[in-house]
Write a protein that holds these residues in place. Sequence first.
Motif, PDB file in Angstrom:
ATOM      1  N   ILE A 134     -11.350   1.598   2.181  1.00 38.28           N
ATOM      2  CA  ILE A 134      -9.879   1.588   2.249  1.00 38.28           C
ATOM      3  C   ILE A 134      -9.332   2.982   2.551  1.00 38.28           C
ATOM      4  O   ILE A 134      -8.456   3.165   3.387  1.00 38.28           O
ATOM      5  N   LEU A 135      -9.883   3.968   1.874  1.00 40.80           N
ATOM      6  CA  LEU A 135      -9.379   5.330   2.029  1.00 40.80           C
ATOM      7  C   LEU A 135      -9.926   6.024   3.276  1.00 40.80           C
ATOM      8  O   LEU A 135      -9.562   7.158   3.565  1.00 40.80           O
ATOM      9  N   ILE A 160      -6.157  14.603  -3.635  1.00 40.78           N
ATOM     10  CA  ILE A 160      -5.503  13.302  -3.502  1.00 40.78           C
ATOM     11  C   ILE A 160      -4.404  13.342  -2.443  1.00 40.78           C
ATOM     12  O   ILE A 160      -4.258  12.419  -1.652  1.00 40.78           O
ATOM     13  N   ALA A 219       1.192  12.060 -10.116  1.00 44.09           N
ATOM     14  CA  ALA A 219      -0.130  11.424 -10.028  1.00 44.09           C
ATOM     15  C   ALA A 219      -1.157  12.164 -10.833  1.00 44.09           C
ATOM     16  O   ALA A 219      -1.899  12.943 -10.368  1.00 44.09           O
ATOM     17  N   ASN A 244       1.128  16.422 -12.453  1.00 40.15           N
ATOM     18  CA  ASN A 244      -0.196  16.619 -11.869  1.00 40.15           C
ATOM     19  C   ASN A 244      -0.113  16.808 -10.371  1.00 40.15           C
ATOM     20  O   ASN A 244       0.400  15.946  -9.675  1.00 40.15           O
ATOM     21  N   TYR A 287      -5.742   8.543   4.612  1.00 37.78           N
ATOM     22  CA  TYR A 287      -5.575   7.088   4.534  1.00 37.78           C
ATOM     23  C   TYR A 287      -4.573   6.586   5.568  1.00 37.78           C
ATOM     24  O   TYR A 287      -4.847   5.648   6.317  1.00 37.78           O
ATOM     25  N   TYR A 288      -3.408   7.236   5.614  1.00 40.49           N
ATOM     26  CA  TYR A 288      -2.367   6.740   6.521  1.00 40.49           C
ATOM     27  C   TYR A 288      -2.757   6.937   7.980  1.00 40.49           C
ATOM     28  O   TYR A 288      -2.442   6.106   8.827  1.00 40.49           O
ATOM     29  N   CYS A 295      -7.242   6.647  -5.296  1.00 35.63           N
ATOM     30  CA  CYS A 295      -7.979   7.919  -5.317  1.00 35.63           C
ATOM     31  C   CYS A 295      -8.423   8.254  -6.741  1.00 35.63           C
ATOM     32  O   CYS A 295      -9.550   8.709  -6.951  1.00 35.63           O
ATOM     33  N   ARG A 296      -7.540   8.022  -7.683  1.00 33.39           N
ATOM     34  CA  ARG A 296      -7.873   8.343  -9.078  1.00 33.39           C
ATOM     35  C   ARG A 296      -8.948   7.392  -9.602  1.00 33.39           C
ATOM     36  O   ARG A 296      -9.873   7.807 -10.311  1.00 33.39           O
ATOM     37  N   ARG A 314      -6.237   1.686  12.495  1.00 28.80           N
ATOM     38  CA  ARG A 314      -6.634   0.284  12.319  1.00 28.80           C
ATOM     39  C   ARG A 314      -5.482  -0.648  12.668  1.00 28.80           C
ATOM     40  O   ARG A 314      -5.568  -1.854  12.485  1.00 28.80           O
ATOM     41  N   LYS A 370       4.908   3.829   9.254  1.00 33.10           N
ATOM     42  CA  LYS A 370       5.821   4.570   8.376  1.00 33.10           C
ATOM     43  C   LYS A 370       5.774   6.042   8.718  1.00 33.10           C
ATOM     44  O   LYS A 370       4.922   6.513   9.459  1.00 33.10           O
ATOM     45  N   GLU A 396       0.856  -1.193   0.000  1.00 32.43           N
ATOM     46  CA  GLU A 396       0.000   0.000   0.000  1.00 32.43           C
ATOM     47  C   GLU A 396       0.887   1.235   0.000  1.00 32.43           C
ATOM     48  O   GLU A 396       0.864   2.021   0.924  1.00 32.43           O
ATOM     49  N   SER A 397       1.667   1.347  -1.044  1.00 38.47           N
ATOM     50  CA  SER A 397       2.590   2.474  -1.151  1.00 38.47           C
ATOM     51  C   SER A 397       1.818   3.736  -1.481  1.00 38.47           C
ATOM     52  O   SER A 397       0.651   3.711  -1.877  1.00 38.47           O
ATOM     53  N   ARG A 398       2.503   4.821  -1.282  1.00 41.52           N
ATOM     54  CA  ARG A 398       1.967   6.128  -1.625  1.00 41.52           C
ATOM     55  C   ARG A 398       1.366   6.152  -3.031  1.00 41.52           C
ATOM     56  O   ARG A 398       0.245   6.585  -3.231  1.00 41.52           O
ATOM     57  N   GLU A 457      -6.167  13.136   0.776  1.00 43.69           N
ATOM     58  CA  GLU A 457      -6.732  11.792   0.972  1.00 43.69           C
ATOM     59  C   GLU A 457      -5.641  10.804   1.369  1.00 43.69           C
ATOM     60  O   GLU A 457      -5.874   9.877   2.142  1.00 43.69           O
ATOM     61  N   ASN A 458      -4.464  11.019   0.831  1.00 42.25           N
ATOM     62  CA  ASN A 458      -3.316  10.209   1.206  1.00 42.25           C
ATOM     63  C   ASN A 458      -3.046  10.302   2.701  1.00 42.25           C
ATOM     64  O   ASN A 458      -2.850   9.292   3.372  1.00 42.25           O
ATOM     65  N   ILE A 489      -1.912   4.182  -3.256  1.00 40.85           N
ATOM     66  CA  ILE A 489      -3.040   4.914  -2.666  1.00 40.85           C
ATOM     67  C   ILE A 489      -3.494   6.041  -3.597  1.00 40.85           C
ATOM     68  O   ILE A 489      -4.686   6.273  -3.774  1.00 40.85           O
ATOM     69  N   GLN A 490      -2.538   6.690  -4.219  1.00 40.08           N
ATOM     70  CA  GLN A 490      -2.891   7.739  -5.174  1.00 40.08           C
ATOM     71  C   GLN A 490      -3.697   7.174  -6.330  1.00 40.08           C
ATOM     72  O   GLN A 490      -4.643   7.790  -6.810  1.00 40.08           O
ATOM     73  N   PHE A 512      -5.950  -5.375  -2.283  1.00 38.83           N
ATOM     74  CA  PHE A 512      -6.877  -4.988  -1.220  1.00 38.83           C
ATOM     75  C   PHE A 512      -8.074  -5.930  -1.142  1.00 38.83           C
ATOM     76  O   PHE A 512      -9.079  -5.630  -0.507  1.00 38.83           O
TER      77      PHE A 512
END
Lengths: 216, 216
Positions: free
Chosen positions: A74-75, B192, A216, B187, B199-200, A12-13, B206, B211, A3-5, B195-196, A8-9, A52
């Motif tokens: 998830i988000l 986003i 992104a 971009n 998320y973290y 979102c997209r 949870r 990180k 679940e890297s940055r 939202e990142n 996750i981006q 996921f």
Amino acid sequence: MSESRNCIQRLCRYRRTLKDLKELGYVKIFSDNLGEATAVTAVQVRKDFSLFGISGNKKGGYIIDNLIEKINYILGKDEIQKVIMVGAGNLGSALARYRGFEKEDINIVAAFDADPAKQGKVNNIQIHNIKDVFEYVKINKVKVAILAVPATVAQEVSEILVSAGIKGILNFAPVTLRVPEKVVVNNVSLAIELENVIYYVNARHRGEKQKNEHGA
Amino acid sequence: MSESRNCIQRLCRYRRTLKDLKELGYVKIFSDNLGEATAVTAVQVRKDFSLFGISGNKKGGYIIDNLIEKINYILGKDEIQKVIMVGAGNLGSALARYRGFEKEDINIVAAFDADPAKQGKVNNIQIHNIKDVFEYVKINKVKVAILAVPATVAQEVSEILVSAGIKGILNFAPVTLRVPEKVVVNNVSLAIELENVIYYVNARHRGEKQKNEHGA
DNA sequence: TAGATTGTTAATCGATTAACAATC
DNA sequence: TAGATTGTTAATCGATTAACAATC
């Protein structure tokens, strides 16, 4: 556990595109289409989903409603996330007015500024004195803050926020914040993003490499 | 050939720190110190430098002036880069006023908006009618544009810009722009990025992973 | 010299992509 | 069935980190 940055981006997209498609009346989608709409390969889309635990139908693709719901979970979009804006100068107040946040169901509940002259509201959001931010965060259990204060005070302000209970900061001040391990910081440095563009434009002029679609 | 996006971002951060240090009267620096100031490991610093052929002294570290000059050249900071702002709404005009650009010697030479009522100046930058953007870019040989127009018209506007000769776009509109291979798009999606963070923050609640320090 | 630092080569790690098996 | 699509496993690629050689 990827679940890297970037991942996750991409989620979102996907979410944004899926919501648009739903709006247009679509019910199902293939990884193919979704990939094309978000500039991601179809394999990457499926990989992300499988990571996921989101599954589709072997021939029928994915059900859009189902995807949106899963991605929302998830988000963390299923719970309302209260966000405060710290700093109501040029950038801060523009961000407070920014439509893109509303569109993604992001809720800016209050703004804060050190300048007592900056009373009143911006985009229907009350601007408070920064002195009250600690108490506000405590009482309202706010977890996320947008930091749009001058670089010189960013570290100091961030420490107040963290001590009050803030767990995540979207930082627009061009400094490297020192925060405890448990606090998430996402630095958006507008000058650096622009310098990045300038670099690649120049690099091509100088005849180097051929890449496309950065970020992104 | 690792001039990746991340690597360039680090160069920008090094540059900023080095300029601050120079301001304070420092002349030399070790990879150690520079790394600490920019939240990068010392090895990474040296690796980045060696990648671009920047060398130091085996025991004496690096000479700050020399570093700044070399990084300036790599980032294309030695030539003046004219940048235009397209869209002078909330975000566009806030960005036009943003001090961070000036600080990095970025020069916004003109702004454009579709609304004829938005005449005049913002932060001493003339706001033109968007109809004139094609001609302006052609005549002034502008290569880089900041795009802060509504999502609905972003694609259309970007095509005009590209046809006029724009080679790089910093895009704030939350859409995936379709541009020719040779054009660089970076971009920046503010929603986003936020939202990142959310998320973290949630992910940690949870009970997942630990990180820190995401993004540049 | 001994210690500190640079700079490079090799190892590791993680993310993306390729290949293909499963199945509707 | 044949074709299209998902979903997983293995291969590749690139970036970061570790180890260490060079040298001031």
